[in-house]
Design an enzyme around this catalytic site. Structure first.
Site, PDB file in Angstrom:
ATOM      1  N   TYR A  32       0.815  -1.380  -0.281  1.00 11.19           N
ATOM      2  CA  TYR A  32      -0.423   0.079   0.159  1.00 11.19           C
ATOM      3  C   TYR A  32       0.884   1.604   0.143  1.00 11.19           C
ATOM      4  O   TYR A  32       0.577   2.223  -0.276  1.00 11.19           O
ATOM      5  CB  TYR A  32      -1.373   0.006   1.076  1.00 11.19           C
TER       6      TYR A  32
ATOM      7  N   HIS B  69      -8.510   2.007  -6.164  1.00 12.33           N
ATOM      8  CA  HIS B  69      -7.391   1.102  -5.048  1.00 12.33           C
ATOM      9  C   HIS B  69      -6.283   1.004  -5.100  1.00 12.33           C
ATOM     10  O   HIS B  69      -5.604   1.654  -6.139  1.00 12.33           O
ATOM     11  CB  HIS B  69      -7.664  -0.292  -5.902  1.00 12.33           C
TER      12      HIS B  69
END
Lengths: 155, 155, 155, 155, 155, 155, 155, 155, 155, 155, 155, 155
Positions: free
Chosen positions: I31, I108
């Site tokens: 991430y 995302h």
């Protein structure tokens, strides 16, 4: 051909799985006319040429095959296995082969992809070095060459 | 009842697979109250009537069952097998039965189609002559009659 | 063989499903050379021996078969059914058989597990007492014996 | 080594599919460090020993590979193909190989069964003579030996 | 038969997909004994009768077929396509045919539903006007008649 | 046009399955505006041209359709069937058609592959000579031509 | 309650599918103790209150049910159907209901989602107005109210 | 209408799940034009007629709905729930409803079987008394009648 | 930059789903190292340049996110949402977004198609305007540009 | 803006897959009204602003696209690809992109998740840096910005 | 037992998921007769023995559980969670637990593998340290021992 | 420690399945560094504390394990089994354990839910009392405690 040279020879474990003792009388269209004894004879001849010691074993007992692979971890340098019907059903066989750290080749006499769908999946293929299938008895000899060469580079 | 007549008798191999030695104590609602010894006794009585020699075998070892089927190829004229849990998991058993060229019948005491989904598929059904299931111990006797008649017409 | 004894005889309903009227001309390799009339003749002979009254019925109409099973709930003591192609497609047939509370046996002439995959599943198998398949016309006779014995113990 | 003897030599078509021109720079952990030129060199050396003429071809164009196989029906005696990504997606390639009537072997450098699930199915495996996979560049040499021997017995 | 009348004739694009150039030598039991040239001759004769101009094309290259369909959007009034192995794998072919706004018919020589499961699904069927399959070479002639009539009503 | 010549005419059985009696009022966007009577009229006209006797039948009862196919085994030379909703659900219909040994063609007015997924599979396609779908009422006429030609070569 | 007012009454067709004639004797734990006659009596009483004419029909024959729905297109204003076992297998029933253009409600006595998986899918649900299930005989009465109100708003 | 009589009234819990607060502005073709306030008003009117006390609740929070069902175990006699999107994803909701021992009915305004496949499965259907779907706002009123009657017979 | 001009500014709602408050400490390989505060800062800077008012919200509560989207129907002109784990499980979230009628983009940070299979399906993708995935924090900025342009053309 | 500075410019390869040459005439509701030339013009303008050299390519030939990606490994610094129909079928394309080591972004004009199920899976998504879909022609421009920034940080 | 020693005590977070507040009244055959308060009492007693501080939490709100796990990242040394119905549906819960880096054990009172198929899959099992299921309330105590020992070795 | 007290001790059968004899040399990252002898030593120590007699057995032979479980029905009071690879493939093992009526716990050293998909399903889990997995060698000790307590309450 002195015992000294033999001491240095590599040993290859050859395992024939369930029902392979019936070769020659079982569906010759699928498996050919050679008996298991004849295949082992050809393997022995080729092994002599390659300077390799063979350790050949057939069993219809899954547990006996597992035991033999376990022993082979310490006293062999390569492995050839035709797992027969266990190919498609035995996770225990897969686990045993996964521990085996030398070159290992899965052999099938017939082309399993031309047969019933349940023979298309092998629990073994993804934990061995490679697979040879559909080349009949010659498949064993090619596997022996491959193991010989690969275990050479392990030295 | 002379030995000469016995020489001409057909031999039928009866194989009981894993856990069937527990019959009578295992879930009687599913498998009935008869023990394996009682079933074998009934089979023996019926065989006498039909003029058939029985060769009965039970084992929890898949390999031992394969060995016995291999022997039966040469020394039996028909086969009855209740493969128990191997029904649903053993390709090796299927392969052994596929080589067996005399009449062969798969028997299940319980109706496997009324039980868990994983018992609905049999690796064996498509390589035997036929299947009888759900008729309890009588299923064995009916199978014996069928094998007797079918091996008669093979002569 | 007095009428009095007949009054006490058990009645077994025999139902032949769609296309079975074609037996003998339809794919003899799969279904054998006997006609439906010949099979019914053999069943009648065996019924006489067993002291059983037969009620035989063939139809290509699913609804007609359902009607007949409904009637059989009250005027039969056992049932033998070869549901033909309805085996694999009729939940209504399954529901009718589920209401039928006497012994009921599903029969298939051919080994449906050796044929196309859509014939491997039966809606009927899990609501009948048992199944006999792959034993040709003899399968009907064995079914009759089983129903005879099982309805005996119901008395 | 006269031209007369060459006239009698068997010709083997070797087809390398899409992306194989990148060998050596593409993921060496998966495919090894040899370039396609080096593999072809090893194949040429082995062919000389076996008395075989090679016809080697690489393309990223599915249509061009189909054209080449069609030509090979008449001017080759055996075929080795690494179909690369087409292995898993091309029914047209399967159809072309199905017409090819001489020995044909599918080769994969990596063990496709250790990789992503979509690489586990091959449209090609069930129409070729056999498959060798996971043995790296040596797989091509073993395939050449197998084709040589099998086309020998076709004579 | 003057050039003026020809100017008014409808043009029908006929596309033969991969491996169809092999017709006559590929599996005659499946595809018949006619060659592609013979099929094209029959199509030409029927086109003359129907007053239609044919534009015939065969290729093993998916991209070349896409290019031809794109051109046909502007210079044809109907389309007949046998997509061969691309039937089952090409979304790009489907997309090209989806743009084509005149009558379009998919033809298969063999009955694809009698063959392997992966041939049962067509990406093309749901974007063409209709499908004719299993009628051999006659299928092309019936398709030509259908396109002729349907493009007539488009005028 | 004498009765003698009629004696020699081939008879073609035309079967319209369930709900086809509603044609014209059921979803015209899917099935067109013609009624079943109009389609039958067109078929009769074409049959006259081809010198064929038609035997036309519509039913919503699966059993009635099976009965009719059984009769047609002996008194027809070809068959055209639009099985409607039975296409996707009736193994019994498939079995009846499998016995029918003359040319048989499955017709669908709409393109079933453009509709719901459960309409994409036909139990019938793999046991008939061929399938024509998505060409509307013209599909029946093309089927009649195909049956005419194919039953000609059976003579 | 004059005949004039009856002329203006809406007619609702009530169809009970296969095996529902057995209500009361079939598995009361699942279907309750009421007979079909008692359910029809309750429906008649409620219809009187709502000013509706009922047309009630039970059959085990799929074709007979299709015929009745076809008739109902013209002589009814709403429909209530419990398709029994046909719910899960009949595309022909779905097609017939899809043509029916008035309000139509599917009713199940038992909660089909608490039963076997093959009863969880209905071919009918997606072509009717709505579904009521698991509320026993009361489900019919609620369906009648819903049809009454919905056909009211159609006027 | 005295407080004493109210004490004896049954209480029915009505739960509206996520997004139902948007009724009237969300896709009226699917859900109708009534707002949630209007539906609740109709429910209140009908409850008065039936002598039932309503306890109405809407939330987009799964946990808040679980809490409310837990409270309802002790202070309600029946339950109506439209679980909205939680229908297809919440095992926790299913578990809560499974503990709830009074009559419970699942309601859907639209016919979920006419919509996307992921809406065809409900975790809730198999643990409630019954389901009413596709009947719009009237579905709630029918549900209320059913709960009223069923909780009556619990007394 | 006067308050008057601000009145005319478009408002974009930015929703960060469950666990995104942990950014920076959760699996940075997947991430990235930026915290949510840093991402929001970059979004604010870009919004100033584009003349857009941001309304930013993070929650681990599905119900709270639904409430916020409902409010946004009336007081925002575009929406950016990273639904985190709800992406793959929430039909309720899908339903809420389906009502939202302004431009909406799903973002995302990681490439969900490189991760576990259960992350490959999004309930949200088919009801939003578009999707941006795998471009890290920059994905948010690109989404903001897209919403800005698309809501511009809505005016 | 001297040629020296151009030498230092990054080159981005833009690949348009099959059927994209038809943009503007193909289903504008799905793909918009812009032609490919117009999209390329907008890309060129944005590239000038970003100081990037574009290399644009369209082909209907899978092999030609593979060749171009191979060349791009050495003479480009980033890649944008709209693989059209190859998205869902080409493992070979996936393998080529997997070797490409610079930033690579997959672009789709339409929201593929709103279309047919077979368009929901991409072989490409899991080997590229990221995906942008459903944002029309703007998607290409956002992709160019992302590649520009990401290849900047590679320097 | 001085406060100093308490400062050094490990804290274990115990989370009870949805519906577990109903323990004792919910299906005692499945979950046992102990209430949640009794289970927490036993845990507290064992914690005292092991020198561990407990932090116990129950909620029916998924978001509240996520918040608590996030806090636990910094103020606990181990975690025991019975996720109830969220086990099978919550990817968000899985993501939260995946960030939690101390020993974490999933506990189920009942043997979930003996229950409905949808309870056989857990999103949580593959991101926690281990799982204990089917051992009733004792399962919590064993989990506490395991966490105690494992967090000991983390020190 | 008198023999009298030993007579009253409970006996627990501990079965280690295939390949577990290799512990310590097989993939220590997955299975830990302890050998089977060390695990058995720890179990023995704990058994002494708990006043339990252990009966420990390891085998690679499925049949031998079945035999041992059968014996244990009569001469043990509890059972701990790590079925290794048989976990996922042996219906026969499941059947044997299903007969075993004392407490039985399945143990796995590794967290099988973090490994290959085919290890996620256990034939054994649904017939034992409970399962402990992923807690390494400690899992055996916890299982012993659980069996001790549960067999205590059987007395």
């Amino acid at each position: 051909m002195s015992s000294a040279s033999q001491v240095n020879q590599k040993t290859v474990l050859v395992i024939h799985g369930p029902n392979l003792n019936l070769l020659g009388q079982r569906d010759p269209g699928q498996y050919g006319h050679m008996t298991l004894a004849e295949i082992n004879k050809d393997l022995a001849d080729r092994a002599t040429v390659l300077g390799i010691t063979l350790d050949v074993f057939q069993s219809n007992h899954e547990g006996a095959i597992l035991d033999r692979i376990h022993q082979g971890i310490h006293n062999s340098h390569g492995l050839i296995i035709n797992p027969g019907g266990f190919t498609h059903t035995s996770v225990a066989l897969r686990d045993a082969l996964d521990v085996y750290s030398h070159p290992a080749i899965e052999v099938h006499l017939s082309n399993i992809f031309k047969r019933e769908p349940f023979r298309h999946h092998s629990y073994v293929s993804s934990v061995v070095t490679g697979t040879i299938c559909g080349l009949g008895a010659q498949g064993y000899l090619l596997a022996l060459e491959a193991v010989a060469q690969q275990s050479q580079s392990e030295k």
